[in-house]
Design a protein around this motif. Structure first.
Motif, mmCIF file in Angstrom:
data_model
loop_
_atom_site.group_PDB
_atom_site.id
_atom_site.type_symbol
_atom_site.label_atom_id
_atom_site.label_comp_id
_atom_site.label_asym_id
_atom_site.label_seq_id
_atom_site.Cartn_x
_atom_site.Cartn_y
_atom_site.Cartn_z
ATOM 1 N N GLU A 201 0.701 -1.537 0.203
ATOM 2 C CA GLU A 201 0.271 -0.021 -0.287
ATOM 3 C C GLU A 201 0.913 1.264 -0.124
ATOM 4 N N GLU A 202 0.599 1.950 -0.952
ATOM 5 C CA GLU A 202 1.444 2.759 -1.385
ATOM 6 C C GLU A 202 1.182 4.291 -0.010
ATOM 7 N N LYS A 203 0.174 4.410 0.195
ATOM 8 C CA LYS A 203 0.416 5.570 1.293
ATOM 9 C C LYS A 203 0.985 5.444 2.989
ATOM 10 N N VAL A 230 0.654 6.711 9.220
ATOM 11 C CA VAL A 230 0.047 7.279 7.525
ATOM 12 C C VAL A 230 0.185 9.059 8.068
ATOM 13 N N ASN A 231 -0.346 9.157 6.622
ATOM 14 C CA ASN A 231 -0.648 10.643 6.855
ATOM 15 C C ASN A 231 -2.098 11.123 7.287
ATOM 16 N N ASP A 234 -4.373 10.746 5.037
ATOM 17 C CA ASP A 234 -5.133 9.287 3.825
ATOM 18 C C ASP A 234 -5.701 8.406 4.716
ATOM 19 N N VAL A 238 -7.047 4.705 3.505
ATOM 20 C CA VAL A 238 -6.000 3.555 3.825
ATOM 21 C C VAL A 238 -7.327 2.747 5.180
#
Length: 270
Positions: A201-203, A230-231, A234, A238
């Motif tokens: 998962e890129e995030k 995560v940020n 996001d 996510v």
């Protein structure tokens, strides 16, 4: 005769002249200082993104309160007994305070919110049992928009009296999911599957690293806990994506998700 009046003027001028000059100087200089202090306070509140209504109200409140102090100091320098003024002012303040105690408590709470800044406009919060985004902070209440677009107005006194959870204060957040697998499934494969989907998962942030472990051996299955960072922006994307990807990955690798079941036996009396 003229000399008599001249002498009287000189006496009064010498007695009250310096007092008048001192009183005028105190008032003039004090007024300048009060205006500058008020402007500094307004600039600080504007930098803190405080509601304009609250900035104007508190600015005026500070200005006139300090100006009253300057006027009393000027009168005192002039030789006027200000004790009676203070007594009347104190009595009036007490009467107003008793009549508007609830409203003043909300204003006081608004000042506390400004000073300590537990949240700002636009933050996602839990306040007084309400979850949503802060839309406005005014003199008497805080307005929150719930996720289903309802507007909730909470008195500022209730805001300060309750626990405040701010989800937007920090730039990152942790997502945690707990998933069950059957006792008959391969535990190592399940952990590897979850770790891979989190890493893909890129995030998901690389630091702190994703984490998966056994959290409980329950009645219905083995409970796995997975955690990723995560940020803040996001978080929900996510959150839901990982749940969906975990179910699809379990199906692909023949890993079952157990659920409570009940066996019912029907007996035939014949």
């Amino acid at each position: 005769m003229l000399t008599k009046y001249t002498d009287a003027v000189v006496v009064y001028a010498s007695e009250y002249g310096l007092k008048i000059v001192a009183a005028v100087a105190i008032f003039y200089i004090g007024k300048i200082v009060v205006k500058r202090v008020t402007n500094v306070f307004k600039r600080l509140m504007n930098k803190a993104h405080v509601d304009d209504t609250l900035v104007k109200f508190l600015g005026n409140l500070i200005y006139f309160s300090l100006l009253i102090v300057v006027i009393l100091a000027s009168l005192n320098a002039l030789g006027v007994n200000t004790t009676s003024f203070l007594a009347v002012f104190g009595a009036a303040s007490l009467a107003v305070g008793l009549a508007l105690k609830d409203s003043l408590s909300n204003i006081g709470a608004a000042v506390i919110v400004i000073i300590f800044r537990p949240f700002d406009v636009g933050d996602a919060v839990d306040v007084a049992g309400v979850h949503g985004m802060v839309e406005e902070i005014n003199l008497f209440s805080t307005t929150i928009i719930t996720p289903d677009n309802k507007i909730v107005m909470i008195p500022n006194s209730a805001v300060i009296a309750s626990n405040i959870v701010n989800y937007s204060k920090k730039p990152t957040r942790r997502i945690e999911h707990k998933l069950l697998i059957d006792y008959g499934d391969n535990l190592k494969v399940a952990k590897d599957v979850l770790m891979k989907l989190m890493q893909d998962e890129e995030k998901v942030l690389a630091e702190p690293a994703p984490f998966v472990a056994v959290s409980e051996l329950g009645d219905n299955g083995v409970e796995l806990v997975l955690r990723v960072w995560v940020n803040n922006a996001d978080y929900w994307d996510v959150y839901f994506a990982i749940l969906e990807e975990a179910k699809l990955a379990f199906d692909e690798n023949k890993i079952s998700v157990p659920f409570p079941q009940m066996d019912v036996t029907i007996k035939n009396k014949n």
